[in-house]
Scaffold this motif. Structure first.
Motif, PDB file in Angstrom:
ATOM      1  N   GLY A 314       0.806  -1.211   0.000  1.00 20.43           N
ATOM      2  CA  GLY A 314       0.000   0.000   0.000  1.00 20.43           C
ATOM      3  C   GLY A 314       0.837   1.258   0.000  1.00 20.43           C
ATOM      4  N   ASP A 315       0.399   2.250   0.799  1.00 16.75           N
ATOM      5  CA  ASP A 315       1.041   3.563   0.802  1.00 16.75           C
ATOM      6  C   ASP A 315       2.461   3.533   1.331  1.00 16.75           C
ATOM      7  OD1 ASP A 315      -1.254   4.588  -0.213  1.00 16.75           O
ATOM      8  OD2 ASP A 315      -2.043   5.312   1.706  1.00 16.75           O
ATOM      9  N   ALA A 316       2.862   2.454   2.009  1.00 18.60           N
ATOM     10  CA  ALA A 316       4.236   2.370   2.514  1.00 18.60           C
ATOM     11  C   ALA A 316       5.238   2.344   1.362  1.00 18.60           C
ATOM     12  CB  ALA A 316       4.403   1.140   3.389  1.00 18.60           C
ATOM     13  N   VAL A 317       4.804   1.907   0.192  1.00 15.43           N
ATOM     14  CA  VAL A 317       5.634   1.959  -1.017  1.00 15.43           C
ATOM     15  C   VAL A 317       5.275   3.246  -1.758  1.00 15.43           C
ATOM     16  CG1 VAL A 317       6.309   0.785  -3.138  1.00 15.43           C
ATOM     17  CG2 VAL A 317       5.600  -0.548  -1.144  1.00 15.43           C
ATOM     18  N   PRO A 318       6.206   4.191  -1.889  1.00 13.95           N
ATOM     19  CA  PRO A 318       5.863   5.494  -2.486  1.00 13.95           C
ATOM     20  C   PRO A 318       5.694   5.400  -4.001  1.00 13.95           C
ATOM     21  CG  PRO A 318       8.200   5.398  -2.049  1.00 13.95           C
ATOM     22  CD  PRO A 318       7.626   4.124  -1.500  1.00 13.95           C
ATOM     23  N   LYS A 319       5.210   6.500  -4.573  1.00 10.91           N
ATOM     24  CA  LYS A 319       5.033   6.539  -6.019  1.00 10.91           C
ATOM     25  C   LYS A 319       6.367   6.575  -6.753  1.00 10.91           C
ATOM     26  CE  LYS A 319       0.668   9.156  -5.756  1.00 10.91           C
ATOM     27  NZ  LYS A 319      -0.019  10.406  -6.149  1.00 10.91           N
ATOM     28  N   GLN A 335       8.057  -4.077 -11.604  1.00 11.83           N
ATOM     29  CA  GLN A 335       6.775  -4.773 -11.560  1.00 11.83           C
ATOM     30  C   GLN A 335       6.480  -5.288 -10.156  1.00 11.83           C
ATOM     31  OE1 GLN A 335       4.427  -5.088 -14.001  1.00 11.83           O
ATOM     32  NE2 GLN A 335       3.180  -5.968 -12.371  1.00 11.83           N
ATOM     33  N   TRP A 336       7.522  -5.776  -9.470  1.00 10.38           N
ATOM     34  CA  TRP A 336       7.369  -6.265  -8.096  1.00 10.38           C
ATOM     35  C   TRP A 336       6.926  -5.129  -7.168  1.00 10.38           C
ATOM     36  CZ3 TRP A 336      10.740  -5.440  -3.704  1.00 10.38           C
ATOM     37  CH2 TRP A 336      10.471  -6.270  -2.619  1.00 10.38           C
ATOM     38  N   LEU A 337       7.542  -3.944  -7.318  1.00 13.99           N
ATOM     39  CA  LEU A 337       7.152  -2.790  -6.507  1.00 13.99           C
ATOM     40  C   LEU A 337       5.726  -2.353  -6.821  1.00 13.99           C
ATOM     41  CD1 LEU A 337      10.420  -0.640  -6.712  1.00 13.99           C
ATOM     42  CD2 LEU A 337       9.578  -1.909  -4.727  1.00 13.99           C
ATOM     43  N   THR A 338       5.358  -2.375  -8.090  1.00 19.49           N
ATOM     44  CA  THR A 338       4.004  -2.002  -8.496  1.00 19.49           C
ATOM     45  C   THR A 338       2.975  -2.939  -7.885  1.00 19.49           C
ATOM     46  OG1 THR A 338       4.803  -1.037 -10.565  1.00 19.49           O
ATOM     47  CG2 THR A 338       2.481  -1.673 -10.465  1.00 19.49           C
ATOM     48  N   ASP A 339       3.279  -4.242  -7.877  1.00 14.47           N
ATOM     49  CA  ASP A 339       2.354  -5.215  -7.284  1.00 14.47           C
ATOM     50  C   ASP A 339       2.171  -4.963  -5.795  1.00 14.47           C
ATOM     51  OD1 ASP A 339       2.145  -6.361  -9.764  1.00 14.47           O
ATOM     52  OD2 ASP A 339       3.553  -7.999  -9.350  1.00 14.47           O
ATOM     53  N   ARG A 340       3.229  -4.560  -5.123  1.00 15.61           N
ATOM     54  CA  ARG A 340       3.142  -4.348  -3.682  1.00 15.61           C
ATOM     55  C   ARG A 340       2.390  -3.059  -3.355  1.00 15.61           C
ATOM     56  NH1 ARG A 340       5.701  -8.420  -1.822  1.00 15.61           N
ATOM     57  NH2 ARG A 340       5.321  -7.877   0.358  1.00 15.61           N
ATOM     58  N   ARG A 341       2.534  -2.055  -4.193  1.00 14.34           N
ATOM     59  CA  ARG A 341       1.825  -0.791  -3.954  1.00 14.34           C
ATOM     60  C   ARG A 341       0.376  -0.857  -4.416  1.00 14.34           C
ATOM     61  NH1 ARG A 341       2.145   4.635  -3.075  1.00 14.34           N
ATOM     62  NH2 ARG A 341       0.780   5.929  -4.353  1.00 14.34           N
ATOM     63  N   GLY A 342       0.131  -1.586  -5.491  1.00 15.30           N
ATOM     64  CA  GLY A 342      -1.206  -1.634  -6.060  1.00 15.30           C
ATOM     65  C   GLY A 342      -1.420  -0.612  -7.149  1.00 15.30           C
ATOM     66  N   SER A 343      -0.395   0.172  -7.456  1.00 16.06           N
ATOM     67  CA  SER A 343      -0.444   1.148  -8.550  1.00 16.06           C
ATOM     68  C   SER A 343       0.984   1.391  -9.014  1.00 16.06           C
ATOM     69  CB  SER A 343      -1.103   2.457  -8.083  1.00 16.06           C
ATOM     70  OG  SER A 343      -0.397   3.019  -7.001  1.00 16.06           O
ATOM     71  N   GLY A 344       1.132   2.206 -10.054  1.00 19.52           N
ATOM     72  CA  GLY A 344       2.435   2.382 -10.678  1.00 19.52           C
ATOM     73  C   GLY A 344       3.487   2.978  -9.749  1.00 19.52           C
ATOM     74  N   VAL A 345       4.715   2.491  -9.870  1.00 17.80           N
ATOM     75  CA  VAL A 345       5.855   2.997  -9.116  1.00 17.80           C
ATOM     76  C   VAL A 345       6.962   3.345 -10.107  1.00 17.80           C
ATOM     77  CG1 VAL A 345       7.632   2.469  -7.406  1.00 17.80           C
ATOM     78  CG2 VAL A 345       5.299   1.634  -7.078  1.00 17.80           C
ATOM     79  N   SER A 346       7.504   4.545  -9.972  1.00 18.97           N
ATOM     80  CA  SER A 346       8.595   4.983 -10.845  1.00 18.97           C
ATOM     81  C   SER A 346       9.928   4.698 -10.156  1.00 18.97           C
ATOM     82  CB  SER A 346       8.457   6.481 -11.138  1.00 18.97           C
ATOM     83  OG  SER A 346       9.601   6.959 -11.826  1.00 18.97           O
TER      84      SER A 346
END
Length: 685
Positions: A314-319, A335-346
């Motif tokens: 969730g929000d613990a993983v920043p954008k 892709q792994w970070l995106t899966d953990r956040r639930g939305s795109g991660v740069s």
């Protein structure tokens, strides 16, 4: 020392697909876990000329006795499986970031009826909102103290809260206006929850709304000539601004990002992370790791991302995650970070502007952390390696003792005899494998017999595990930390032998330990003893000790191992003595077990308050029926608390223990050693 060619897979056996591999030693213990886009190409790098390998990689492949692998479908699956196996097996040669659980967070328990603001460490819990991490706990308390003027959220423990609710009187914070006192009903649960939610919003960076609202209220109060209220609002605004100043704006566009920097040399690397939320630095943390092989900066970044976000969602993983170098396989990690956040991660490297300037600041912090780490003697890999080599040379060992076990006996004038076993691997304590023993065969000040018994019991279980001759139990051994497990989930208590056994004592203790190993037929484990008085190293069947120089790193390591064993043993011995001296009127209540006794003490706070409670009040405790409550009331009424307890050894009158059972070391009515506490401590071994 194994020859890697002895377990090298035959040509064509290793698949040319993504997967995860494990190296195991001769005792089937996993010592290294890795992943690869191509298992065949990656594993081939380990089976080359040893002279071309990184020193730590060379040590790993010569310690290993086998290698196995698991094929997966994608590189993302390989990343996830590698992280899971590292967490499960804790391999000794994998990259380890030390001190990663020691950083405090500001936590708000939104999962409770009355949320509480507090300092928390360790693993995160569901339903709790976290802010940080902070470098020091006092920084959190300073911030909270400022914000409680505006957001008077509960900060007390469950016991204090329950006691205030029972007495109808709030704590000091409730009287001075820094707590809304939900314990006495000054605020409803819903209103208090909303107050905690506003506190979280402010900590998350949404500060402008509250400042504008307070400024408007201050202006209205001044217009209505309510000057005292306006002054209070002015002070509240000042407190909020002061709290905001503690985390200055570093990114003008209110960015949510984590910045990761790495400083490294040939043997070690330091990682620093700045957590930026709403454009402000909300937390900072740092790690140091030993480089196991000739690893790239990108690979170090990948390991840091696994450590940082492996258990976060969730929000613990920043954008946005800004790094000094991209991982070797960027797309699977992203892709792994995106899966953990639930939305795109740069995931990218900052190129210009404020973000690049801030990254340079993080980089300087990482460099400084590495320099500081190098100055710490006990954590320096080079120093530890030199210490192990000096020990091997002094004791005549074929190779450096990578695993060292140390044993110590502790008692108080022959009573409560216990023993400890501590484990050091690669010169560092491995507390998850500490063990402690009760010596029940005899009592008395006979350290030699006790040492023989402990060594026999420890290595008899090692042989049983080695031969796998059925199920066995631990007997009287207890653990510190989680036990290791093999593939079928059965705990491994004494599965791995050391290269060196150190005993706390001189020639008699060393002879007893060696005799125990000889009786078991074990001849491949070295034994030595370290005598306290002159710090002499004794070897079996030798009339003269080995004297290491006082400046020797090897002697320093042996002293640390011995002192840790002594600390662990005497801590256990004191806890056993405290349990033996415990006394409570509830012990005489028939049918009342330990769980319900603890429930009664927790509910009322002390035996004294329980004694004055009515039967109906006792029935309010979960698990206590009316018949049990009547039995408890009768038993406490028959007790004679007014009679002072007398120490039978000294004749001194002792105070009654008014707390939970076992909270005092010298309980009423039990004999204790004569003399002052310092004199009694001097009698402990």
């Amino acid at each position: 020392m194994a020859d890697p060619s002895s377990y090298r897979p035959r040509p064509g056996e290793i698949p040319d697909t993504p997967g995860v591999y494990r190296f195991r030693d001769e005792h089937r213990r996993v010592i290294y876990v890795g992943k690869a886009k191509s298992l065949r190409q990656r594993l081939a790098n380990y089976f080359q000329d040893l002279a071309h390998l990184h020193p730590r990689t060379r040590t790993m492949v010569t310690t290993a006795a086998s290698v196995e692998w698991t094929v997966v479908s994608t590189e993302v699956e390989a990343l996830q499986l590698e992280y899971s196996w590292i967490k499960e097996y804790d391999p000794r040669f994998n990259v380890k970031y030390r001190d990663d659980k020691s950083y405090p967070y500001l936590a708000v328990t939104m999962n409770e009826e009355f949320p509480r603001v507090q300092v928390m460490r360790g693993h995160k819990k569901k339903g709790v909102r976290y802010f940080g991490p902070y470098g020091h706990a006092w920084a959190i308390r300073d911030t909270v103290d400022l914000l409680l003027r505006v957001f008077p959220v509960r900060t007390c423990s469950a016991g204090v809260f329950k006691n205030a609710a029972r007495t109808g009187r709030p704590c000091l914070l409730g009287y001075i206006g820094k707590c809304s006192a939900p314990c006495v009903g000054r605020i409803t649960p819903d209103d208090h929850w909303d107050l905690a939610d506003e506190f979280c919003d402010f900590m998350a960076g949404r500060t402008g709304t509250y400042l504008r609202r307070l400024e408007k209220q201050m202006a209205e109060a001044a217009e209505d000539m309510e000057y005292e209220r306006a002054a209070r609002l002015r002070d509240d605004i000042g407190a909020l601004k002061k709290a905001m100043e503690k985390s200055a704006v570093v990114l003008a566009d209110a960015t949510d990002a984590d910045l990761i920097a790495v400083a490294e040399d040939e043997l070690e690397a330091a990682v620093q992370i700045f957590h930026v939320r709403g454009g402000r630095v909300r937390g900072q943390r740092g790690w140091v790791t030993d480089k196991v092989e000739d690893i790239t900066t990108g690979a170090l970044v990948e390991h840091a991302l696994q450590q940082l976000y492996g258990e976060e969602r969730g929000d613990a993983v920043p954008k946005e995650v800004l790094v000094p170098a991209l991982p070797d396989l960027v797309e699977p990690v992203q892709q792994w970070l995106t899966d953990r956040r639930g939305s795109g991660v740069s995931l990218r490297i900052p190129q210009r502007g404020d973000k690049k300037a801030l990254m340079e600041t993080v980089q300087r912090n990482a460099q400084q952390a590495l320099v500081l780490h190098k100055t710490k003697r006990a954590s320096d890999l080079t120093t530890r390696s030199r210490a192990l080599e000096e020990i091997a040379e002094a004791l005549g060992l074929d190779s450096a003792p990578l695993r060292v076990e140390c044993y110590d006996i502790s008692h108080l004038q022959g009573d409560d005899v216990v023993a400890s076993m501590v484990v050091f691997e690669d010169g560092l304590a491995r507390k998850s494998e500490y063990r402690r023993f009760q010596i029940k065969g005899f009592e008395g000040q006979d350290d030699v017999r006790s040492m023989h018994e402990v060594i026999t019991r420890r290595f008899r279980r090692y042989l049983a595990e080695k031969e796998r001759t059925g199920e066995w139990t631990d007997g009287d051994e207890t653990l510190e930390g989680e036990p290791l497990k093999d593939e079928d989930g059965r705990p491994k208590r004494f599965a791995y032998p050391p290269q060196l056994v150190v005993v706390d004592g001189g020639q008699p203790q060393v002879a007893a330990a060696q005799r125990a190993l000889d009786e078991l037929g074990i001849d491949d484990i070295a034994v030595c003893g370290l005598a306290k008085r002159l710090e002499e190293v004794w070897l079996p069947r030798e009339d003269d000790p080995v004297v290491l120089p006082r400046t020797s790193e090897g002697l320093y390591l042996l002293q640390r191992v011995r002192d840790e064993a002594h600390r662990f043993a005497i801590t256990y011995q004191r806890s056993k003595r405290a349990k033996r001296f415990r006394s409570s009127p509830l012990d005489d209540v028939p049918g009342l077990g330990e769980t319900r006794k603890q429930a009664l003490i927790k509910h009322f706070g002390s035996v004294k308050k329980l004694r004055s409670a009515t039967i109906d009040q006792i029935c309010e405790v979960p698990g206590i029926g009316r018949k049990t409550a009547e039995t408890v009331a009768v038993a406490l009424a028959r007790a004679t608390p007014a009679a002072p307890a007398v120490n039978t050894a000294t004749g001194e009158i002792m105070e009654e223990d008014d707390g939970a059972p076992g909270t005092t070391e010298d309980a009423p009515g039990e004999p204790v050693p004569a003399g002052t506490p310092d004199e009694r401590r001097g009698q402990e071994r």
